[in-house]
Design a protein around this motif. Sequence first.
Motif, PDB file in Angstrom:
ATOM      1  N   ASP A   1       0.839  -1.202   0.000  1.00  0.00           N
ATOM      2  CA  ASP A   1       0.000   0.000   0.000  1.00  0.00           C
ATOM      3  C   ASP A   1       0.868   1.244   0.000  1.00  0.00           C
ATOM      4  O   ASP A   1       1.976   1.238   0.545  1.00  0.00           O
ATOM      5  CB  ASP A   1      -0.911  -0.015   1.239  1.00  0.00           C
ATOM      6  CG  ASP A   1      -2.034   1.005   1.151  1.00  0.00           C
ATOM      7  OD1 ASP A   1      -1.769   2.196   1.388  1.00  0.00           O
ATOM      8  OD2 ASP A   1      -3.172   0.609   0.827  1.00  0.00           O
TER       9      ASP A   1
ATOM     10  N   ARG B   1      -9.936   3.893   3.518  1.00  0.00           N
ATOM     11  CA  ARG B   1      -8.820   3.130   2.959  1.00  0.00           C
ATOM     12  C   ARG B   1      -8.461   1.966   3.876  1.00  0.00           C
ATOM     13  O   ARG B   1      -8.171   0.853   3.416  1.00  0.00           O
ATOM     14  CB  ARG B   1      -7.588   4.031   2.778  1.00  0.00           C
ATOM     15  CG  ARG B   1      -7.706   5.070   1.685  1.00  0.00           C
ATOM     16  CD  ARG B   1      -6.388   5.843   1.564  1.00  0.00           C
ATOM     17  NE  ARG B   1      -5.291   4.941   1.271  1.00  0.00           N
ATOM     18  CZ  ARG B   1      -4.874   4.656   0.046  1.00  0.00           C
ATOM     19  NH1 ARG B   1      -5.477   5.199  -0.997  1.00  0.00           N
ATOM     20  NH2 ARG B   1      -3.862   3.840  -0.142  1.00  0.00           N
TER      21      ARG B   1
ATOM     22  N   ARG C   1     -10.934  -0.890   3.473  1.00  0.00           N
ATOM     23  CA  ARG C   1     -10.721  -1.625   2.220  1.00  0.00           C
ATOM     24  C   ARG C   1      -9.504  -2.533   2.331  1.00  0.00           C
ATOM     25  O   ARG C   1      -9.498  -3.654   1.797  1.00  0.00           O
ATOM     26  CB  ARG C   1     -10.557  -0.634   1.055  1.00  0.00           C
ATOM     27  CG  ARG C   1     -11.843   0.081   0.663  1.00  0.00           C
ATOM     28  CD  ARG C   1     -11.718   0.705  -0.718  1.00  0.00           C
ATOM     29  NE  ARG C   1     -10.703   1.749  -0.756  1.00  0.00           N
ATOM     30  CZ  ARG C   1     -10.958   3.032  -0.550  1.00  0.00           C
ATOM     31  NH1 ARG C   1     -12.202   3.442  -0.290  1.00  0.00           N
ATOM     32  NH2 ARG C   1      -9.996   3.928  -0.628  1.00  0.00           N
TER      33      ARG C   1
END
Length: 426
Positions: free
Chosen positions: A225, A338, A341
Amino acid sequence: MTTPRDTPASRRTRANGDGTVYKRKDSRWEAAGYVLAPGNTRKRIRVYGTTRKEALTKLTEKIAASNLGLPVATADSTVSDYLTYWLNGVAVRQVRENTHTRYAACIRLHLIPGLGAKKLARLTARDVRTFLDHLRAACQCCAQGRDTDRHFCCAIGQCCNKRLSPLTVTYVHSVLKSALEHAVREDDLPRNVARNVKTPAPRPRRFKPFTASEARQFLYAASSDRLHALYELALRTGLRKGELLGLHWEDLDLDSGTASIHRSLQRTPTGGLTILHTKTRASERRIALPTECINSLKTHPERQHEEREAAGAGWADNGLVFTTPTGKPLDPTNLTRRFRRLLHRAQLRTIRFHDLRHSTATLLLEQGIDLVVIKELLGHAHIGVTAGVYAHVRLRLQRQAINALGTALGLANDDPDDPSDAAAVR
């Protein structure tokens, strides 16, 4: 003949509108003057102090607030008038904007409808207790008129019984106590009747932090990420969301492996995304960074440099460590999205972002780290906060310790003449 300059300060004549100050027979000092009262009228008030300076200071503060157009509530004002004065004239200068907004909602939705019409001087502990009991039992859809225009709940005879949580009732009580405490300090009330009302302590909010295996799974999923370094810091150091988002590059010393925490990013109703001081003075701290965090923070500028080149002239340079792809501050709400998710992609159960902080403390406690060290790392104001929040972990550790002791005692030799037993006792 004496002149005003020769007259002692305690005997000089005060200017018109400044009020009067004099010593009472009971040795206290009394100051009196006219201020703006609710209803756009002027009212003479009296304040008291153990010294002339104390009484004069109290009167000067009230007159100054009155000159700014803020009505100064007195003991014969209604609770509604006093709460309005306290919210806009006192609390607004003492708490953060978001806290002030919560105070305002609490006063508007609960305190004024329930107690606003009562005279401040006649408010009793029984009034407060009755109000809180009603607050616990009342359906909020009906109490706040939410069903009037939409024709549901009590409007159709089928009450949904949407009641306030015990935590919210306790919060309403605490706001009332704070307001009345200020009235006591200003000698508008002899005592704080709200403090005489005892409310049951709400059950602590249950949270389910990551286990060690879940934490490893989370870090593995976060490694690809763009905010990998942020998630590493959150889980390995327990920083709050606002502290992470308010972190500047100048706050980091990667050579010595430390970070200075003294800022927080918050969204406020008037200023939008704003950099503020940390939650409390104890939250200002310097922490040691784990090696994994140092490594991820050293590679993070490379990713940020690529995003800067892609954004070109649209890049907003503000010195923040964690930003949007265009350099702007990250919205806390967007970070939460975020994070959820990421949990979904990693096939992990859904937890709050703040539970990463709880995971840090829980895992440290399970490794036997002292509470004092965890308190300093998390930036708690008192060690009692740390001990209270993580009581469930301490109880589990106590059970492990008791079981370990039981195992040791069970393996002991029962022969009283065995010299090894005597050595163990010593």
